[in-house]
Design a protein around this motif. Structure first.
Motif, PDB file in Angstrom:
ATOM      1  N   ILE A  65       0.845  -1.187   0.000  1.00 13.48           N
ATOM      2  CA  ILE A  65       0.000   0.000   0.000  1.00 13.48           C
ATOM      3  C   ILE A  65       0.885   1.244   0.000  1.00 13.48           C
ATOM      4  CG2 ILE A  65      -0.205  -0.045   2.503  1.00 13.48           C
ATOM      5  CD1 ILE A  65      -3.030   1.013   2.204  1.00 13.48           C
ATOM      6  N   GLN A  87      -2.471   5.980  -1.141  1.00 12.01           N
ATOM      7  CA  GLN A  87      -3.615   5.086  -0.985  1.00 12.01           C
ATOM      8  C   GLN A  87      -4.036   5.005   0.476  1.00 12.01           C
ATOM      9  OE1 GLN A  87      -1.851   1.582  -2.729  1.00 12.01           O
ATOM     10  NE2 GLN A  87      -3.163   1.724  -4.534  1.00 12.01           N
ATOM     11  N   GLU A  92      -5.831   8.142   1.468  1.00 11.98           N
ATOM     12  CA  GLU A  92      -7.154   8.159   0.841  1.00 11.98           C
ATOM     13  C   GLU A  92      -8.132   7.268   1.610  1.00 11.98           C
ATOM     14  OE1 GLU A  92      -8.919   6.447  -3.290  1.00 11.98           O
ATOM     15  OE2 GLU A  92      -7.075   7.624  -3.437  1.00 11.98           O
TER      16      GLU A  92
END
Length: 88
Positions: free
Chosen positions: A2, A6, A9
């Motif tokens: 990850i 990301q 978010e």
């Protein structure tokens, strides 16, 4: 794996703010993303037993967090599992 973007978010989407990393919903969403990401690795490497152990620990942690959320706020629990597509 990850990326930072990301992760931020996901935290913003489920935690409300980008700094609210400790919210139960954000933690469950991050664990779900990591679990789904690892499934491809285990299809290629079925004998990675140490990795499978880590995966099972993440699944157990997510289960405990879901149980906590279910006991404290059933409406948010139902909304979260519907949004993440979990079978419960």
């Amino acid at each position: 794996m990850i990326s930072k973007e990301q992760k931020q978010e996901i935290i913003t989407k489920f935690g409300g703010e980008s700094t609210n990393t400790g919210s139960t919903q954000a933690q469950i969403a991050l664990l779900t993303f990591r679990i789904n990401d690892l499934q491809g690795h285990f299809k290629k490497n079925p004998k990675d037993n140490a990795g499978i152990r880590g995966l099972l620990k993440m699944v157990g942690q997510r289960r405990r967090l879901l149980k906590y959320l279910k006991n404290n706020d059933i409406a948010q629990y139902r909304a979260l599992i519907a949004e993440l597509g979990l079978r419960k």
